[in-house]
Enzyme design. Structure first.
Site, PDB file in Angstrom:
ATOM      1  N   THR A 120       0.839  -1.202   0.000  1.00 36.54           N
ATOM      2  CA  THR A 120       0.000   0.000   0.000  1.00 36.54           C
ATOM      3  C   THR A 120       0.876   1.254   0.000  1.00 36.54           C
ATOM      4  O   THR A 120       0.592   2.219  -0.721  1.00 36.54           O
ATOM      5  CB  THR A 120      -0.965  -0.016   1.205  1.00 36.54           C
ATOM      6  OG1 THR A 120      -1.753  -1.219   1.107  1.00 36.54           O
ATOM      7  CG2 THR A 120      -1.893   1.176   1.205  1.00 36.54           C
ATOM      8  N   ASN A 127      -5.718 -10.792  -6.794  1.00 31.85           N
ATOM      9  CA  ASN A 127      -5.738 -11.388  -5.459  1.00 31.85           C
ATOM     10  C   ASN A 127      -6.984 -12.223  -5.185  1.00 31.85           C
ATOM     11  O   ASN A 127      -6.964 -13.119  -4.359  1.00 31.85           O
ATOM     12  CB  ASN A 127      -5.601 -10.302  -4.383  1.00 31.85           C
ATOM     13  CG  ASN A 127      -6.504  -9.126  -4.621  1.00 31.85           C
ATOM     14  OD1 ASN A 127      -6.471  -8.528  -5.695  1.00 31.85           O
ATOM     15  ND2 ASN A 127      -7.323  -8.790  -3.648  1.00 31.85           N
ATOM     16  N   GLN A 160       0.745 -10.230  -5.858  1.00 30.41           N
ATOM     17  CA  GLN A 160       0.336 -11.644  -5.880  1.00 30.41           C
ATOM     18  C   GLN A 160       1.113 -12.456  -6.914  1.00 30.41           C
ATOM     19  O   GLN A 160       0.858 -13.643  -7.084  1.00 30.41           O
ATOM     20  CB  GLN A 160      -1.171 -11.749  -6.152  1.00 30.41           C
ATOM     21  CG  GLN A 160      -2.047 -11.095  -5.098  1.00 30.41           C
ATOM     22  CD  GLN A 160      -2.092 -11.864  -3.780  1.00 30.41           C
ATOM     23  OE1 GLN A 160      -1.628 -13.006  -3.683  1.00 30.41           O
ATOM     24  NE2 GLN A 160      -2.648 -11.236  -2.749  1.00 30.41           N
ATOM     25  N   THR A 169      14.278   5.137  10.077  1.00 27.54           N
ATOM     26  CA  THR A 169      15.188   3.997  10.259  1.00 27.54           C
ATOM     27  C   THR A 169      14.572   2.761   9.619  1.00 27.54           C
ATOM     28  O   THR A 169      13.394   2.468   9.815  1.00 27.54           O
ATOM     29  CB  THR A 169      15.444   3.772  11.771  1.00 27.54           C
ATOM     30  OG1 THR A 169      15.985   4.996  12.284  1.00 27.54           O
ATOM     31  CG2 THR A 169      16.394   2.624  12.012  1.00 27.54           C
ATOM     32  N   CYS A 206      -9.540  -8.311   2.092  1.00 31.07           N
ATOM     33  CA  CYS A 206      -9.368  -6.872   2.322  1.00 31.07           C
ATOM     34  C   CYS A 206     -10.682  -6.133   2.146  1.00 31.07           C
ATOM     35  O   CYS A 206     -10.766  -4.955   2.413  1.00 31.07           O
ATOM     36  CB  CYS A 206      -8.336  -6.319   1.369  1.00 31.07           C
ATOM     37  SG  CYS A 206      -6.810  -7.206   1.494  1.00 31.07           S
TER      38      CYS A 206
HETATM   39  N1  PLP Z   1      -2.245  -5.365  -3.912  1.00 37.63           N
HETATM   40  C1  PLP Z   1      -2.701  -6.614  -3.887  1.00 37.63           C
HETATM   41  C2  PLP Z   1      -2.958  -7.351  -5.171  1.00 37.63           C
HETATM   42  C3  PLP Z   1      -2.953  -7.236  -2.662  1.00 37.63           C
HETATM   43  O1  PLP Z   1      -3.407  -8.490  -2.635  1.00 37.63           O
HETATM   44  C4  PLP Z   1      -2.716  -6.504  -1.479  1.00 37.63           C
HETATM   45  C5  PLP Z   1      -3.068  -7.096  -0.174  1.00 37.63           C
HETATM   46  O2  PLP Z   1      -4.130  -7.690  -0.022  1.00 37.63           O
HETATM   47  C6  PLP Z   1      -2.212  -5.205  -1.555  1.00 37.63           C
HETATM   48  C7  PLP Z   1      -1.993  -4.665  -2.786  1.00 37.63           C
HETATM   49  C8  PLP Z   1      -1.891  -4.413  -0.304  1.00 37.63           C
HETATM   50  O3  PLP Z   1      -0.728  -4.965   0.289  1.00 37.63           O
HETATM   51  P1  PLP Z   1      -0.201  -4.567   1.738  1.00 37.63           P
HETATM   52  O4  PLP Z   1      -0.994  -5.360   2.695  1.00 37.63           O
HETATM   53  O5  PLP Z   1       1.240  -4.979   1.758  1.00 37.63           O
HETATM   54  O6  PLP Z   1      -0.342  -3.107   1.897  1.00 37.63           O
END
Ligand code: PLP
Length: 751
Positions: free
Chosen positions: A82, A166, A196, A254, A345
């Protein structure tokens, strides 16, 4: 809950939700732990401890370049994908602030992870770019529409696509996308979400014109809180976090050295194929085949929501054709199998926007199950997962969730008495007598396959399928159900709601169903009263005349508040205080409500029935109330009037175990019987089975008429997470059960 309990809960689980997150591999955890305790230096320190840390950092960066095929460009350690997405988007949008396009667009794949469109929308607004967000459609296989890209990319300030989805595992053809983009726009910024893809699909980023590629550690056996962003040489870059100048001034703060050490070990495992940690595509495909067979053999009728030919083998997204995703996930969870519905998510979302974009049916989208394993899965783990899935079959059969193919199925009778079936706040009711005569009230079309199984597997004799009124928010299932169950012969002689004209009563076993006209919500509204042999009205199926703690809306077509007043007054004369009110909707999620409690909780009703107001006054007040609610509420069929107390007595598992050793104290498992059947909770609470009642919320009304519970006893309610049991506890408290305790956090915090 102690730490020990939390650890213990992981022992028997089959974890099939790797696309949400993965466990940290023991060898990676060792390295992370070593880095926290021994090699703990700050890479910016000039002394030897710092130099060692710096070496680890740079070595990891080098390995990252090799793993993702980036000979040139920058690798930046981030907190996760993210952050990488934010950085790429902010960098791009700042660099194009002075663009000359008249109709600028920000393009992104319609099936991107929400982090992408939400970040685009946010920074587009905050930075005042004001471009139009333009989702790129996908076809029914989830593949991006290249012609669409070609048509619009010349106006694009940025284009965001993903390597592997995902939810479905669908792989995009990056070369084809690149051609579509670059043929029409040689320098538009292009981000590819590679989260993914890592470890599942080969990457050679330097061979492409991808500008940014975010990755995340926790999706591939490294800890949470670490990720990386690839930035092509020469692509726009603005530090997203500034401060002490770490990461060459590109990202201050850091560095997360333990996380980076975890990535280091992960990359070593990926690069050294001889260690066998990560399985070859062939082996992964074989794992998928085994799981596929186990699912099909167990659930029978299923639809896969993606094409295996264009998706990674580690993701299976399917819908059971006649079970909701909630039922499947609850069952899996009770049996220790962790999967997710759609995307983890988007928890809370009722349907999948990814599957919607692919044009699947509503049912598929609303009830998708995602089962995903990591590329380091072992043959033994997959075999265990398949065995655990297959072990569910007898439970499904016993609970009429699948039609048994066994000659002697162990079938607990799951339908005798009254059961509430819900679909998006609306309720269908099934009543079955001891001698298996049945009636369905307010059949909901979506529940038809479910009813079909119950009726067929239990050989029920269906006496009638009835609507309480013509529902205005949905089509009636009466006709469809009647056709299916062969009740259409007499159709001409039935009234419009399914009641056989020639009959004044319908006999259902030893009980009698009586029709009672109750207009008000609509002109044709009726209530069906189920009367016992000794003349008592046990259940009143009142449709939308009465809803728990509320009354039906009178502003819909045919509604009449004055007629409603009449109906309520006459109904009050025929039903008793302990008659169970079974409504067409249960917005309050009360599940069981007696007439007495209904009156207490609905002030307008109480006033009318005690003579506090006349019918005329009721009519005026109700009309005004409905008008006000119509503007404020999203509900259509009726409005909650009272605000009953929702407080419950909460206890933890240790206290529950202690209390259950005492006399007159019982445990009520409020999960569905198939979940109850999948977990043995006697050991957990150190009690005999006779101390446990399984009363799913859907059977609460039935339990009340069966007199299963006694107000003098003490009840401890339980479910998986504490949500359903809280509802049961609140419901029971309203009904006058004072000694009801909810186990906070449910079974999730009990192991
Ligand atoms: N992009 C994809 C395709 C994901 O599956 C995810 C997490 O579910 C993310 C972005 C976000 O990743 P993170 O949890 O490392 O912020």
């Amino acid at each position: 809950m102690s730490d020990f309990l939390l650890q213990g809960s992981q022992n028997n689980q089959v974890y099939l939700d790797a696309n949400a997150t993965t466990p940290v591999l023991p060898c990676i955890a060792d390295v992370v732990s070593h880095t926290m305790q021994i090699c703990f230096g700050n890479p910016s320190s000039p002394h030897i401890t710092g130099i060692q840390a710096k070496h680890l950092l740079e070595q990891t960066r080098q390995k990252a370049c090799t793993v993702i095929g980036a000979d040139t460009g920058d690798i930046l350690f981030t907190s996760g994908a993210t952050e990488g997405i934010q950085t790429a988007i902010v960098s791009t949008l700042l660099s194009v602030k002075n663009h000359q396009l008249t109709e600028p667009v920000l393009m992104y794949g319609a099936t991107e992870h929400k982090a992408v469109p939400n970040t685009l929308a946010h920074w587009n607004k905050v930075l005042g770019i004001n471009a139009t967000l333009l989702p790129i459609p996908v076809n029914n296989k989830g593949i991006l529409d290249l012609a669409f890209i070609e048509r619009h990319v010349k106006n694009a300030l940025m284009i965001c696509t993903m390597a592997v989805n995902n939810e479905t595992g669908v792989i995009q053809d990056l070369n084809a996308i690149e051609t579509a983009i670059r043929t029409h726009n040689s320098d538009v910024s292009w981000m590819v979400d590679c989260v993914q893809a890592l470890g599942k699909s080969a990457l050679a980023l330097s061979n492409t014109s991808i500008d940014y590629a975010p990755f995340s550690g926790h999706k591939l056996y490294a800890p949470k809180g670490i990720g990386l962003l690839y930035i092509r040489q020469g692509s726009a870059y603005t530090p997203f976090i500034t401060g002490g100048g770490q990461e060459g001034g590109m990202r201050a703060g850091t560095e997360n050295l333990p996380g980076i050490a975890g990535l280091n070990k992960l990359f070593s495992l990926l690069l050294d194929k001889s260690n066998g940690t990560f399985k070859s595509p062939d082996i992964l495909a074989d794992y998928r085949k085994q799981l596929h067979l186990a699912i099909s053999d167990t659930f029978g009728d299923i639809t896969y929501n993606h094409d295996f030919d264009c998706s990674v083998a580690t993701t299976l997204n399917f819908t059971v054709n006649d079970l909701t995703s909630k039922e499947v996930i609850d069952l899996f969870d009770a049996a220790g199998i962790r999967v997710s519905g759609g995307s983890a998510c988007s928890t809370g979302a009722t349907r999948s926007y990814v599957l919607d974009a692919m044009g699947v049916s509503n049912w598929q989208s609303e009830n998708a199950i995602r089962l995903s394993f990591g590329p380091a899965a072992t043959a033994q783990e997959i075999a265990q997962a398949c065995a655990s899935i297959r072990a569910l079959k007898p439970i499904l059969q016993a609970n009429c969730l699948v039609v048994s193919d066994s000659a002697t199925p162990h079938q607990e009778v799951c339908a005798i008495g009254l059961t509430q079936y819900r679909h998006q706040g609306a309720c269908s009711w099934l009543y079955v007598s001891e001698d298996k005569h049945a009636v369905i009230i307010d059949p909901i079309i979506e529940l038809l396959p479910r009813f079909e199984k119950i009726i067929n597997t239990q050989n029920l004799i269906l006496m009638a399928i009835l609507d309480t009124h013509k529902h205005q928010e949905r089509a009636s299932g009466c006709q469809l159900f009647s056709d299916l169950f062969g009740l259409t012969d007499n159709q001409e002689q039935d009234d419009k709601l399914g009641w056989p004209d020639a009959m004044s009563k319908i006999q259902i076993g030893s009980k009698t169903l009586i029709k009672h006209a109750t207009p008000g919500h609509s002109e044709d509204s009726v209530s069906y009263l189920l009367q016992t042999a000794d003349g008592k009205i046990e259940y009143c199926f009142c449709g939308d005349l009465i809803l728990p703690a509320g009354l039906g809306n009178t502003l819909l077509l045919g509604g009449d508040a004055y007629a409603m007043a009449d109906s309520l007054i006459t109904l009050d004369k025929v039903i008793n205080n302990d008659t169970l009110i079974c409504s067409g909707h249960d917005y309050q999620q009360c599940f069981a409500m007696t007439w007495q409690v209904q009156k207490q909780q609905t002030p307008l009703l109480e006033k009318l029935l005690t003579g506090g107001i006349t019918r005329d006054q009721f009519s005026l007040e109700k009309h005004a109330f409905d008008q006000q609610k119509q503007q404020l509420s999203t509900e259509l069929c009726g409005y909650i009037e009272g605000q009953p107390d929702k407080n419950t007595q909460q206890i933890d598992v240790d206290l529950a175990i202690e209390m259950l050793q005492q006399a007159n104290t019982y445990l009520i498992d409020t999960r569905e019987s198939y979940e109850h059947g999948a977990t043995d909770i006697t050991q957990l609470f150190a009690i005999n089975a006779d101390k446990i009642f399984n009363i799913p919320l859907s059977r609460m009304a039935n339990a009340l008429t069966q007199r299963t519970l006694h107000k003098g006893n003490r009840y401890i309610v339980l479910c998986r997470s504490g949500n359903r049991s809280v509802q049961a506890a609140v419901n029971l408290a309203h009904l006058g059960y004072e000694n009801v305790y909810n186990i906070t956090g449910g079974l999730a915090l009990c192991h």
